[in-house]
Design a protein around this motif. Structure first.
Motif, mmCIF file in Angstrom:
data_model
loop_
_atom_site.group_PDB
_atom_site.id
_atom_site.type_symbol
_atom_site.label_atom_id
_atom_site.label_comp_id
_atom_site.label_asym_id
_atom_site.label_seq_id
_atom_site.Cartn_x
_atom_site.Cartn_y
_atom_site.Cartn_z
ATOM 1 N N LEU A 254 0.803 -9.323 12.399
ATOM 2 C CA LEU A 254 1.558 -8.838 11.247
ATOM 3 C C LEU A 254 2.104 -9.997 10.413
ATOM 4 O O LEU A 254 2.242 -9.881 9.193
ATOM 5 N N LYS A 255 2.424 -11.107 11.040
ATOM 6 C CA LYS A 255 2.961 -12.268 10.328
ATOM 7 C C LYS A 255 1.937 -12.871 9.357
ATOM 8 O O LYS A 255 2.311 -13.545 8.409
ATOM 9 N N GLU B 257 2.353 -5.555 1.672
ATOM 10 C CA GLU B 257 1.623 -4.293 1.541
ATOM 11 C C GLU B 257 0.750 -4.017 2.760
ATOM 12 O O GLU B 257 0.775 -2.917 3.324
ATOM 13 N N LYS B 258 -0.001 -5.026 3.170
ATOM 14 C CA LYS B 258 -0.874 -4.863 4.334
ATOM 15 C C LYS B 258 -0.056 -4.647 5.609
ATOM 16 O O LYS B 258 -0.450 -3.879 6.498
ATOM 17 N N ARG B 259 1.079 -5.294 5.672
ATOM 18 C CA ARG B 259 1.924 -5.147 6.853
ATOM 19 C C ARG B 259 2.428 -3.715 6.991
ATOM 20 O O ARG B 259 2.449 -3.139 8.079
ATOM 21 N N GLN B 260 2.821 -3.124 5.890
ATOM 22 C CA GLN B 260 3.297 -1.739 5.924
ATOM 23 C C GLN B 260 2.171 -0.787 6.314
ATOM 24 O O GLN B 260 2.397 0.191 7.043
ATOM 25 N N GLU B 261 0.961 -1.065 5.841
ATOM 26 C CA GLU B 261 -0.178 -0.228 6.193
ATOM 27 C C GLU B 261 -0.446 -0.287 7.704
ATOM 28 O O GLU B 261 -0.711 0.740 8.347
ATOM 29 N N GLU B 262 -0.388 -1.492 8.257
ATOM 30 C CA GLU B 262 -0.616 -1.648 9.692
ATOM 31 C C GLU B 262 0.474 -0.976 10.513
ATOM 32 O O GLU B 262 0.197 -0.366 11.549
ATOM 33 N N GLU B 263 1.703 -1.098 10.085
ATOM 34 C CA GLU B 263 2.815 -0.448 10.793
ATOM 35 C C GLU B 263 2.668 1.069 10.770
ATOM 36 O O GLU B 263 2.913 1.746 11.782
#
Length: 459
Positions: free
Chosen positions: A192-193, A198-204
């Motif tokens: 995630l780091k 945007e991509k981090r929120q999608e993965e979460e």
């Protein structure tokens, strides 16, 4: 083969099974109503590996001791304390010569195997001066001081080592699973780091959806409860749930017909429950977690049913368990996804340990890189010296040729050219041994001698 089944399958003392004389009550079963292949009488059951590094040695010792009638009879009258305190091991002195000879051979083979493993390990780190006898002390399942014969002390050590190792086996598996889960979470957070917001929120979001999907499964029956066993009775055995009978159930699932439900036979009972939660086709379902769930279920049932803690369930223990209130009205069963497997503090400590290991590996990598560069520098230096030497040799060869000296060979030897053959008419112009014409006024030695003779004969 009763003892072998106990040792390997039950992960318990070598001889616990023969201490118990209670046998299952014979029950008439209509095999035509049971799904699957019926057990063939006398058919050999393939025992699973215990996971011990001396598993093969353990099996072979058991098989040999089984063949001695006297030893087998003593086992039937011994209790578990006599086995643990080594009293039973002394009976080894009374076994037949053939059995002792075979045990001696097995021990020598095991010692040779361990020595080979030690040598391979030491060779891998380029160690020298190996003291095999000292290193054998790390193996507690045999007497290293006497590598040639199998004595009562060897049997005593084998029993104690197997007991201790197998009792700690489940604990080790739990610890390894916990590390596995923390590593998964560590890698997820590290990934995630590397992402933007945007991509981090999608993965979460995807992660939370998978957790929710995994937790959305049918109700899990409490392991070992009546509801859970009746479900196996109906779906796996193909029998009418209204005809559920504990004695018949016990007999059906005592696969090797030894009068006990061992750990593997118990774990097989939970397959239907696990299939409600885990599917290898689903991305959100982890099969490693499924095996941990199976282990937890088996441990729970053993704690509830195994009264004498020998890791075997007899028919008597099984029937007593069906009389308990927990059998009829059990508590709900919490699956792994409903539990906190580790705390944030434990995860931080784990990550700190990983970071330390990474630093050590990085330092080793840097040291290896420096060694590589130094070796490359030395190699380049040697190559340069080699080229300089070759140039000097070439210069010396050129000087020799310019001075009219024959060139030397690779080892410094002189190179002579064979004389060329010339026609007889040209002999005066090309004397033997010479390839070039003589300078003007020079008379060959042979012609001068002839002229002198002619003058003496004709004054």
């Amino acid at each position: 083969m009763r003892w072998t089944a106990v040792i390997v399958q039950q992960c318990v003392l070598l001889v616990t099974y023969l201490l118990i004389t209670l046998e299952a009550v014979p029950i008439d079963i209509d095999k035509t109503k049971v799904k699957g292949e019926p057990h063939v009488e006398g058919e050999k059951i393939e025992n699973p590996d215990t996971g011990l590094y001396y598993d093969e040695y353990l099996r072979q010792v058991i098989d040999v001791l089984e063949t001695d009638k006297h030893f087998r009879e003593k086992l039937q009258t011994a209790d578990i304390e006599e086995i643990k305190n080594g009293k039973l091991s002394k009976e080894l002195d009374l076994v037949s010569h053939h059995v002792r000879t075979r045990l001696d051979e097995l021990k020598r083979q095991e010692v040779a195997r361990l020595r080979m493993l030690i040598k391979a390990k030491m060779d891998s780190i380029q160690d020298t001066g190996i003291d095999h006898q000292a290193l054998l002390k790390q193996f507690e399942h045999l007497n290293h001081q006497n590598p040639d014969t199998f004595e009562p002390k060897d049997l005593d050590m084998l029993i104690k080592a197997a007991t201790s190792d197998l009792e700690n086996y489940d604990k080790t598996r739990h610890e390894e699973f916990k590390k596995y889960e923390m590593m998964k979470e560590h890698e997820r957070r590290e990934y995630l780091k590397t992402l933007n917001e945007e991509k981090r929120q999608e993965e979460e979001s995807k992660y939370e959806e998978q957790k929710k999907k995994h937790g959305d499964h049918p109700k899990i029956n409490h392991p070992g409860s009546k509801d859970q066993l009746k479900e196996v009775w109906e779906e796996a055995d193909g029998l009418d749930p209204n005809d559920f009978d504990p004695k018949t159930f016990f007999k059906l699932h005592d696969v090797n017909n030894d009068g006990f439900l061992d750990e593997q036979e118990l774990e097989a009972l939970f397959t239907k429950e696990l299939e409600k939660v885990y599917d290898p086709k689903n991305e959100e379902d982890d099969m490693v977690e499924m095996e941990e769930e199976r282990l937890r279920m088996r441990e729970h049932v053993m704690n509830e049913v195994d009264l004498n803690r020998d890791r075997l369930v007899t028919l008597e223990e099984f029937l007593k368990a069906t009389e308990k209130k927990e059998f009829l009205e059990p508590d709900s069963w919490e699956t792994l996804d409903q539990q906190q497997l580790f705390t944030e503090e434990e995860l931080k400590e784990f990550e700190s340990h990983i970071s330390q290991q990474e630093d050590e590996l990085r330092k080793k990598a840097e040291d290896l890189q420096k060694q590589k560069e130094e070796l490359q520098r030395q190699h380049d230096q040697l190559q340069a010296q080699k080229q300089e030497l070759q140039q000097v040799v070439q210069q010396m060869e050129q000087k020799k040729l310019q001075q009219g000296n024959p060139a030397s060979g690779p080892a410094g030897e002189l190179k002579f050219q064979p004389p060329e053959e010339h026609p007889a008419g040209n002999a005066q112009n090309h004397p033997a041994g010479g390839a070039q014409p003589l300078p003007p006024g020079h008379v060959p030695v042979q012609e001068a001698a002839a002229r002198n003779d002619h003058v003496q004969i004709h004054p």
